[in-house]
Design a protein around this motif. Structure first.
Motif, PDB file in Angstrom:
ATOM      1  N   HIS A  33     -38.446 107.280 -37.972  1.00 16.65           N
ATOM      2  CA  HIS A  33     -38.024 106.546 -36.778  1.00 16.65           C
ATOM      3  C   HIS A  33     -36.663 105.897 -36.959  1.00 16.65           C
ATOM      4  O   HIS A  33     -36.067 105.431 -36.020  1.00 16.65           O
ATOM      5  N   ARG A  34     -36.193 105.853 -38.204  1.00 12.18           N
ATOM      6  CA  ARG A  34     -34.903 105.242 -38.436  1.00 12.18           C
ATOM      7  C   ARG A  34     -33.734 106.215 -38.244  1.00 12.18           C
ATOM      8  O   ARG A  34     -32.587 105.845 -38.341  1.00 12.18           O
ATOM      9  N   PHE A  35     -34.031 107.466 -38.068  1.00  9.56           N
ATOM     10  CA  PHE A  35     -32.953 108.444 -37.956  1.00  9.56           C
ATOM     11  C   PHE A  35     -32.815 108.983 -36.545  1.00  9.56           C
ATOM     12  O   PHE A  35     -33.790 109.130 -35.822  1.00  9.56           O
ATOM     13  N   GLY A  36     -31.612 109.325 -36.185  1.00  8.13           N
ATOM     14  CA  GLY A  36     -31.398 109.949 -34.885  1.00  8.13           C
ATOM     15  C   GLY A  36     -31.580 111.452 -34.984  1.00  8.13           C
ATOM     16  O   GLY A  36     -31.627 112.034 -36.065  1.00  8.13           O
ATOM     17  N   VAL A  37     -31.704 112.045 -33.829  1.00  9.68           N
ATOM     18  CA  VAL A  37     -31.880 113.487 -33.745  1.00  9.68           C
ATOM     19  C   VAL A  37     -30.706 114.227 -34.382  1.00  9.68           C
ATOM     20  O   VAL A  37     -30.879 115.172 -35.136  1.00  9.68           O
ATOM     21  N   ALA A  55     -44.251 114.403 -27.480  1.00  9.27           N
ATOM     22  CA  ALA A  55     -43.036 113.932 -28.141  1.00  9.27           C
ATOM     23  C   ALA A  55     -42.655 114.776 -29.352  1.00  9.27           C
ATOM     24  O   ALA A  55     -41.497 114.821 -29.750  1.00  9.27           O
ATOM     25  N   TYR A  56     -43.640 115.400 -29.974  1.00 12.40           N
ATOM     26  CA  TYR A  56     -43.364 116.232 -31.144  1.00 12.40           C
ATOM     27  C   TYR A  56     -43.975 117.608 -30.934  1.00 12.40           C
ATOM     28  O   TYR A  56     -44.547 118.178 -31.859  1.00 12.40           O
ATOM     29  N   ALA A  57     -43.878 118.123 -29.728  1.00 18.22           N
ATOM     30  CA  ALA A  57     -44.651 119.318 -29.400  1.00 18.22           C
ATOM     31  C   ALA A  57     -44.372 120.485 -30.336  1.00 18.22           C
ATOM     32  O   ALA A  57     -45.207 121.357 -30.502  1.00 18.22           O
ATOM     33  N   ASN A  58     -43.218 120.509 -30.964  1.00 16.91           N
ATOM     34  CA  ASN A  58     -42.926 121.633 -31.858  1.00 16.91           C
ATOM     35  C   ASN A  58     -43.259 121.323 -33.308  1.00 16.91           C
ATOM     36  O   ASN A  58     -42.926 122.083 -34.196  1.00 16.91           O
ATOM     37  N   PHE A  59     -43.908 120.204 -33.557  1.00  8.93           N
ATOM     38  CA  PHE A  59     -44.303 119.859 -34.915  1.00  8.93           C
ATOM     39  C   PHE A  59     -45.807 120.025 -35.105  1.00  8.93           C
ATOM     40  O   PHE A  59     -46.572 119.918 -34.147  1.00  8.93           O
ATOM     41  N   ASP A  60     -46.212 120.255 -36.341  1.00 14.93           N
ATOM     42  CA  ASP A  60     -47.610 120.130 -36.692  1.00 14.93           C
ATOM     43  C   ASP A  60     -47.776 118.795 -37.385  1.00 14.93           C
ATOM     44  O   ASP A  60     -46.807 118.190 -37.819  1.00 14.93           O
ATOM     45  N   HIS A  70     -41.303  97.446 -19.006  1.00 18.11           N
ATOM     46  CA  HIS A  70     -41.236  98.793 -19.527  1.00 18.11           C
ATOM     47  C   HIS A  70     -41.441  98.806 -21.031  1.00 18.11           C
ATOM     48  O   HIS A  70     -40.839  98.043 -21.745  1.00 18.11           O
ATOM     49  N   GLY A  71     -42.279  99.694 -21.467  1.00 20.11           N
ATOM     50  CA  GLY A  71     -42.519  99.863 -22.893  1.00 20.11           C
ATOM     51  C   GLY A  71     -41.395 100.691 -23.483  1.00 20.11           C
ATOM     52  O   GLY A  71     -40.267 100.633 -23.026  1.00 20.11           O
ATOM     53  N   THR A  72     -41.729 101.508 -24.450  1.00 21.71           N
ATOM     54  CA  THR A  72     -40.661 102.223 -25.117  1.00 21.71           C
ATOM     55  C   THR A  72     -40.412 103.568 -24.454  1.00 21.71           C
ATOM     56  O   THR A  72     -41.338 104.261 -24.054  1.00 21.71           O
ATOM     57  N   LYS A  73     -39.148 103.908 -24.331  1.00 26.84           N
ATOM     58  CA  LYS A  73     -38.771 105.181 -23.751  1.00 26.84           C
ATOM     59  C   LYS A  73     -38.392 106.165 -24.845  1.00 26.84           C
ATOM     60  O   LYS A  73     -37.952 107.269 -24.579  1.00 26.84           O
ATOM     61  N   GLN A  74     -38.503 105.732 -26.084  1.00 28.55           N
ATOM     62  CA  GLN A  74     -38.122 106.582 -27.204  1.00 28.55           C
ATOM     63  C   GLN A  74     -39.339 106.765 -28.090  1.00 28.55           C
ATOM     64  O   GLN A  74     -39.902 105.801 -28.577  1.00 28.55           O
ATOM     65  N   VAL A  75     -39.776 107.991 -28.253  1.00 20.93           N
ATOM     66  CA  VAL A  75     -40.896 108.259 -29.146  1.00 20.93           C
ATOM     67  C   VAL A  75     -40.468 109.377 -30.076  1.00 20.93           C
ATOM     68  O   VAL A  75     -40.131 110.461 -29.625  1.00 20.93           O
ATOM     69  N   GLY A  76     -40.479 109.088 -31.364  1.00 21.99           N
ATOM     70  CA  GLY A  76     -40.012 110.098 -32.305  1.00 21.99           C
ATOM     71  C   GLY A  76     -38.586 110.483 -31.975  1.00 21.99           C
ATOM     72  O   GLY A  76     -37.723 109.634 -31.812  1.00 21.99           O
ATOM     73  N   LYS A  98     -36.723 109.652 -19.522  1.00 21.49           N
ATOM     74  CA  LYS A  98     -35.958 109.017 -18.449  1.00 21.49           C
ATOM     75  C   LYS A  98     -36.825 108.083 -17.619  1.00 21.49           C
ATOM     76  O   LYS A  98     -36.419 106.991 -17.272  1.00 21.49           O
ATOM     77  N   VAL A  99     -38.010 108.554 -17.240  1.00 24.23           N
ATOM     78  CA  VAL A  99     -38.864 107.705 -16.408  1.00 24.23           C
ATOM     79  C   VAL A  99     -40.151 107.274 -17.101  1.00 24.23           C
ATOM     80  O   VAL A  99     -40.604 106.155 -16.911  1.00 24.23           O
ATOM     81  N   ALA A 100     -40.715 108.141 -17.898  1.00 23.83           N
ATOM     82  CA  ALA A 100     -41.965 107.772 -18.565  1.00 23.83           C
ATOM     83  C   ALA A 100     -41.678 106.713 -19.609  1.00 23.83           C
ATOM     84  O   ALA A 100     -40.606 106.699 -20.200  1.00 23.83           O
ATOM     85  N   SER A 101     -42.615 105.797 -19.809  1.00 26.39           N
ATOM     86  CA  SER A 101     -42.497 104.909 -20.948  1.00 26.39           C
ATOM     87  C   SER A 101     -43.890 104.638 -21.490  1.00 26.39           C
ATOM     88  O   SER A 101     -44.889 104.795 -20.784  1.00 26.39           O
ATOM     89  N   PHE A 102     -43.926 104.249 -22.743  1.00 24.14           N
ATOM     90  CA  PHE A 102     -45.210 104.142 -23.425  1.00 24.14           C
ATOM     91  C   PHE A 102     -45.404 102.745 -23.948  1.00 24.14           C
ATOM     92  O   PHE A 102     -44.447 102.110 -24.351  1.00 24.14           O
ATOM     93  N   PRO A 103     -46.643 102.252 -23.911  1.00 17.23           N
ATOM     94  CA  PRO A 103     -47.894 102.971 -23.687  1.00 17.23           C
ATOM     95  C   PRO A 103     -48.313 103.122 -22.223  1.00 17.23           C
ATOM     96  O   PRO A 103     -49.309 103.796 -21.964  1.00 17.23           O
TER      97      PRO A 103
END
Ligand code: ADP
Ligand code: MG
Length: 688
Positions: free
Chosen positions: A397-401, A435-440, A631-637, A642-647
């Motif tokens: 979580h400390r690193f950017g994409v 949020a991590y759909a391409n990860f296992d 608004h909760g967090t808009k950044q997950v992993g 843009k519009v969804a936020s969690f939880p």
């Protein structure tokens, strides 16, 4: 046919020159359609006037009245004070900064309309620096719509946003973007009406629903956004399948032998996760795996065993940690674990300079170093690996994409490295799929044996001296303690000042003990010296800022005092507390809170006090954030929404999932459009 809005550049709108276009670009806005999908963060109601007698504090309202008195008050600070009446009551407007022009305009008898939030002040209800306008003729119309407040970046004001959005909305009717999910979702809104509504809600819109992100128009878009991310993940998975990764044969014997050299036995959970990883490394497609494990579950050892397998197959491994402190600690662990093995471990940080840097770079290029450990410095362009087989990212979580992707680019010979990402932050399964759909995912769901839960107590900071004397007793019997100072105000320096002040008082109050200090602004070498001294037992009490939050491992430290714990998130407190309870000793954590605590803060701290389970704490954290936080967090992993936020929108994930499935089955040709609409292809989706 006219061009779709997605292909019309934002520069076609009035008022968008190169400078504004550049700023918009930073927000990922290139086209008129992107402007439409830049949705308001919140709304203000300027459609009706609240009688002064009915003012509620802390809500945005419009009031209107006639000035009865205007005066300069000399208190602690000079201010312009205006008393205004409307027949239902009186209210004060107060300006600490004002021009003589303002002073001359605001005279008794003048009629005003103001907008702002009232607070309880020294003379009853007061507005501080409200927006206002003079009303000369009685018929100044009120707004017909709620006022949208847009998320923005420096140098782009709300007026500019409103201007851009109203121009974009005008084009919406003529060239509506395709409604891609209308067939698969029951909603009162289609895409166009939802966009219309959200940029310009009518005066009678339910502000509470909008503020909570629960309005049907919002839900229409959120479901589409979540479905888009799910599809993007799927798309990425397909692309990944075309990539080749180095084949790393499973080497059970090697790992068994290695385990025997350790001072402890891997837990069943560690062994299971290692075999999940190793099985995947022996495939020719790159592994993309997230390892989740609570603080202290032993993720580093899992990384070491995976490393061993990759290195023994002749490939290199890059292991990146978010801070130098943590990277250094990993270096020490790996050097110890690999000391009798033919693995050369190298080190690279931003501070590796000159000759040393040149040497390490050439060793990396020649494969003389098989494992490179470091900070984000190992991403730099100049670092080129001979045969990079795996990238490990700790505490992702400390690193950017961007940083992660640039390391991914470093493989050569047509290979993409395997990727192993480790995190202590739990993430619900349904959210993971988006949020991590391409990860296992592999989960280390067990702590090493013998860990005693950390006993946690809440103590009023008025009793600080007593706590200090308890710490003293404990240290005199050979224990060690962390004393963590957290930010007291928003300003950056204060963290540091608090730590320095505490260091001084503890140093004076506990002359029998050695007190050390470590904070983020220290020279990295001094930081490491302090940590080494603490690890070696030369320091009894280490006063620290939250730089020690992540990963630091000193098993003999069994006490942690945290000042102002109410300022921190629960996940962060849990991480911090994870620095103790690592050895055989009974461990304690003292949450030294400032009285009075709000009931919500108290409830949150009780969660930490009563639980040592990261997953449970994360769940409660979500719950307790509640509707108070809009608004909760808009950044997950690596994903940002843009519009969804969690939880708060977690409950829409299953619906989004089935929408995504329907699109895949019935309109696969729209997949690309929906992904491009919602997902920023430049930050990770374009090229994997
Ligand atoms: P985290 O998952 O928080 O990164 P670490 O990898 O730092 O945890 O491990 C925490 C501590 O537990 C370290 O001191 C490590 O050496 C130790 N450890 C790891 N695995 C085991 C085990 N199976 N048994 C005992 N101690 C272990
Ligand atoms: Mg760790």
């Amino acid at each position: 046919m006219s061009k779709p809005l997605a292909e019309i550049p934002v520069t076609s709108l009035r008022g968008v020159g190169p400078s504004l276009a550049g700023k918009l670009l930073k927000l990922g806005i290139y086209s008129v359609e992107d402007v439409l999908f830049h949705l308001p963060l919140r709304y203000q109601d300027r459609t009706r006037i609240t009688p002064i007698g009915a003012i509620q504090t802390d809500a945005d309202i419009v009031v209107e009245g006639t000035i009865k008195l205007a005066d300069i008050a000399f208190g602690k600070r000079r201010s312009l004070v205006i008393r205004m009446q409307d027949g239902t009551g009186t209210v004060t407007l107060r300006f600490f900064y004002f021009s003589s022009h303002q002073k001359n305009n605001l005279k008794p008898g003048v009629k005003l309309r103001c907008f702002g939030q009232a607070r309880r002040g020294s003379s009853g209800l007061e507005f501080y620096h409200p927006e206002y306008e003079l009303i000369e003729d009685d018929d100044v119309p009120l707004n017909k719509h709620l006022t949208a407040i847009y998320p923005t970046t420096e140098g782009v004001g709300q007026k500019q946003w409103r201007n851009l959005c109203s121009q974009a909305i005008k084009q919406l009717q003529d060239r509506p973007p395709a409604d891609l999910i209308g067939n698969y979702l029951q909603s009162d809104f289609d895409l166009v009406s939802a966009l219309h509504y959200l940029h310009n809600p009518p005066a009678d819109a339910q502000l509470e629903l909008l503020s909570a992100g629960k309005h049907p128009a919002q839900i229409r878009l959120i479901v589409e956004e979540l479905a888009a991310h799910r599809l993007a993940g799927e798309h990425l998975r397909q692309l990944q399948k075309n990539n080749h990764a180095p084949l790393v044969p499973v080497a059970p014997k090697l790992l068994e032998e290695f385990s025997r050299t350790l001072a402890f036995t891997p837990t069943d959970a560690q062994s299971r996760v290692v075999s999940e990883i190793c099985a995947e490394l022996s495939q020719t497609q790159p592994m993309m795996r997230l390892v989740q494990g609570d603080v202290g579950s032993g993720k580093t050892l899992v990384a070491a065993m995976a490393t061993l397998q990759v290195v023994s197959a002749g490939f290199q491994v890059a292991f990146m940690a978010p801070t130098e402190l943590l990277a250094e600690q990993h270096l020490a662990s790996f050097q110890l674990w690999f000391k009798d093995l033919p693995v050369n471990v190298g080190w690279l940080s931003g501070r590796t300079k000159g000759k040393a840097r040149e040497r390490i770079l050439s060793e990396i290029a020649e494969n003389q170093i098989q494992l490179l450990i470091g900070t984000h410095a190992i991403f730099q362009e100049k670092v080129s690996f001979k045969s990079l087989g795996m990238v490990i990212v700790d505490e992702q979580h400390r690193f950017g994409v961007q940083q992660r992707l640039s390391l991914n680019e470093k493989a050569n010979g047509g290979y993409k490295p395997h990727q192993l990402v480790m995190t202590a932050t739990p993430i619900p399964r349904s959210l993971f799929m988006v949020a991590y759909a391409n990860f296992d995912c592999s989960i280390i769901d067990e702590l090493p044996p013998g860990r005693k839960p950390v006993s946690t107590v809440l103590i009023d900071s008025a009793r600080r001296d007593q706590v200090a004397s308890r710490v003293k007793d404990a240290c005199e019997s050979g224990k060690q303690a962390y004393w963590v100072c957290t930010q007291i105000t928003e300003d950056e320096e204060s963290d540091l000042q608090a730590a320095e002040a505490t260091f001084k008082t503890l140093h004076e109050a506990l002359p029998e003990l050695t007190v050390g200090l470590v904070h983020g602004k220290m020279k990295p070498s001094d930081k490491l010296t302090a940590m080494h001294a603490f690890k070696a037992g030369e320091i009894d009490v280490l006063v620290a800022t939250t730089v020690i939050e992540v990963g630091v491992d000193v098993p003999n430290a069994s006490i942690m005092v945290i000042e102002n714990p109410e300022r921190l998130g629960l996940a962060q407190l849990h991480q911090l507390r994870g620095r103790v309870g690592r050895g055989p000793e009974e461990s304690y954590c003292v949450l030294l809170f400032k009285h009075p605590l709000s009931s919500n803060s108290h409830a949150r701290l009780r969660v930490i006090r009563d639980s040592n389970d990261g997953f449970h704490i994360a769940e409660q954290d979500f719950k307790l954030r509640g509707p108070g936080v809009v608004h909760g967090t808009k950044q997950v992993g690596y994903t940002s929404f843009k519009v969804a936020s969690f939880p708060e929108h977690e409950y829409l994930l299953s619906c989004a999932e089935s929408v995504a499935e329907s699109i895949q089955s019935f309109s696969p040709d729209t997949t690309r459009t929906i992904i491009e609409r919602w997902c920023d292809l430049d930050t990770g989706y374009a090229d994997v």
